[in-house]
Design an enzyme around this catalytic site. Sequence first.
Site, mmCIF file in Angstrom:
data_model
loop_
_atom_site.group_PDB
_atom_site.id
_atom_site.type_symbol
_atom_site.label_atom_id
_atom_site.label_comp_id
_atom_site.label_asym_id
_atom_site.label_seq_id
_atom_site.Cartn_x
_atom_site.Cartn_y
_atom_site.Cartn_z
ATOM 1 N N SER A 106 0.822 -1.213 0.000
ATOM 2 C CA SER A 106 0.000 0.000 0.000
ATOM 3 C C SER A 106 0.862 1.272 0.000
ATOM 4 O O SER A 106 1.949 1.291 0.589
ATOM 5 C CB SER A 106 -0.868 -0.015 1.261
ATOM 6 O OG SER A 106 -1.428 1.251 1.513
ATOM 7 N N TYR B 83 -2.326 5.569 -4.058
ATOM 8 C CA TYR B 83 -3.306 6.611 -3.744
ATOM 9 C C TYR B 83 -2.794 7.880 -4.384
ATOM 10 O O TYR B 83 -1.590 8.171 -4.319
ATOM 11 C CB TYR B 83 -3.406 6.831 -2.231
ATOM 12 C CG TYR B 83 -4.348 5.886 -1.543
ATOM 13 C CD1 TYR B 83 -5.642 5.698 -2.026
ATOM 14 C CD2 TYR B 83 -3.971 5.195 -0.409
ATOM 15 C CE1 TYR B 83 -6.521 4.837 -1.404
ATOM 16 C CE2 TYR B 83 -4.840 4.328 0.228
ATOM 17 C CZ TYR B 83 -6.117 4.161 -0.281
ATOM 18 O OH TYR B 83 -6.987 3.308 0.340
ATOM 19 N N LYS C 221 -8.895 -0.824 -8.649
ATOM 20 C CA LYS C 221 -9.610 -1.483 -7.544
ATOM 21 C C LYS C 221 -10.645 -0.545 -6.943
ATOM 22 O O LYS C 221 -10.311 0.583 -6.578
ATOM 23 C CB LYS C 221 -8.630 -1.894 -6.439
ATOM 24 C CG LYS C 221 -9.340 -2.588 -5.263
ATOM 25 C CD LYS C 221 -8.369 -3.131 -4.241
ATOM 26 C CE LYS C 221 -7.975 -2.143 -3.181
ATOM 27 N NZ LYS C 221 -9.066 -1.767 -2.254
ATOM 28 N N HIS D 258 -14.190 -1.602 -0.948
ATOM 29 C CA HIS D 258 -13.124 -1.248 -0.008
ATOM 30 C C HIS D 258 -13.384 -1.892 1.358
ATOM 31 O O HIS D 258 -13.196 -1.280 2.411
ATOM 32 C CB HIS D 258 -13.042 0.282 0.133
ATOM 33 C CG HIS D 258 -11.671 0.815 0.424
ATOM 34 N ND1 HIS D 258 -10.953 1.551 -0.480
ATOM 35 C CD2 HIS D 258 -10.890 0.716 1.516
ATOM 36 C CE1 HIS D 258 -9.798 1.906 0.062
ATOM 37 N NE2 HIS D 258 -9.732 1.387 1.272
#
Length: 385
Positions: free
Chosen positions: A107, A130, A252, A276
């Site tokens: 992540s 992100y 995703k 999520h």
Amino acid sequence: MKHIPCIEDLREQARRNVPKMFFEYAEAGSYNQETLRANRADFEKLKLRQRILVNVDKRSTATTILGEPVSVPLALGPIGLGGMMHGDGEILACRAAQAMGIPYTLSTMSINSIEDVAAAVDKPFWFQLYVMRDRGFIKELIHRAAAAKCSALMLTVDLQVIGQRHNDIRNGLTVPPELKIRNIIDIMMRPAWALSILKGKRKTFGNLAGHVKDTSNINSLAKWTASQFDPTLNWKDVEWIKSIWPGKLILKGILDVDDARIAVSTGADAISVSNHGGRQLDGAPSAIASLPRIADAVGSEVEVMMDSGVRTGADMMRALALGARSCIIGRSYVYGLGAGGQAGVARAIEILKNELDITMALCGVNKVSEIDRNVLADTETQQRP
Ligand code: GLV
């Protein structure tokens, strides 16, 4: 870890090992947690079709994901704060996944950095992105992932703004934890956890350290995310990302057929049908209920994955039956990480693999490629599609 029979027991062990603030961060759904509950309830509603006296001696859970061989159609998804569940949590989870023959996704909001993980493992892993307001930094992150030879980029498309998780507010979630009396007591009751964190390479967000201001003591993760993450993110940005990322691209967080069609038009290699883990739009349908229509619409054009609520091999069977080519897990392996580091993650993967294997046998199926809607039961309440 062999004595732990199921993911639920890993969860109980993780609850005992990990300070409340971090355990509840992983557990949380947003707001009223309706979608979190729907993810589980809708899996359990889907009944499997028992078949008998089929020779299932030569069965195998092996298949491919994005063209790469895997031992089971499963990938470890990106989870924030992995290194707060266990010191060096991301390195340990990546090693466990690679030893078990499945992909691992690091992540953006990890504790170990891209470079830490790349230096500690010998095969490529995936990186989750992100998008923050500082696009220069995003470009740099993408270049760092490419330099670390990450083989796929997973762009999370359902978190431009963050859904509130009430317990993070109640618990005053910070990274690292603020040394308030109640946190000190919680940590003192968990010495093995504290030692693993002390020995870990980092105590805050490894990918952001030195690049983004104020990561040393984020007073409120939610507020910080609100100030850094880019709410203007849109489909044009996906084109931009694709133009600078040399590897495979996974989107995703898709829950809608129209969005899935747009995703295909971007040239993405895969999508994950996901809400999520019930952590974003509360009131959204479960991922498993959203899957069949999306898989029917775009499954021949893009590799369809799914996540959100997968806790058993039977759940994997249901997802594969409804058109997913593979599943992604978050909490199911986070519990393993909290329960026993690398061995716990390996056990989580092994549990799901064994459960899928036995489920396949009892449904009379030998190969993953044979799994389709025919493995679902035709009951009074469930007509086989
Ligand atoms: C981040 O992805 C989160 O769900 O907390």
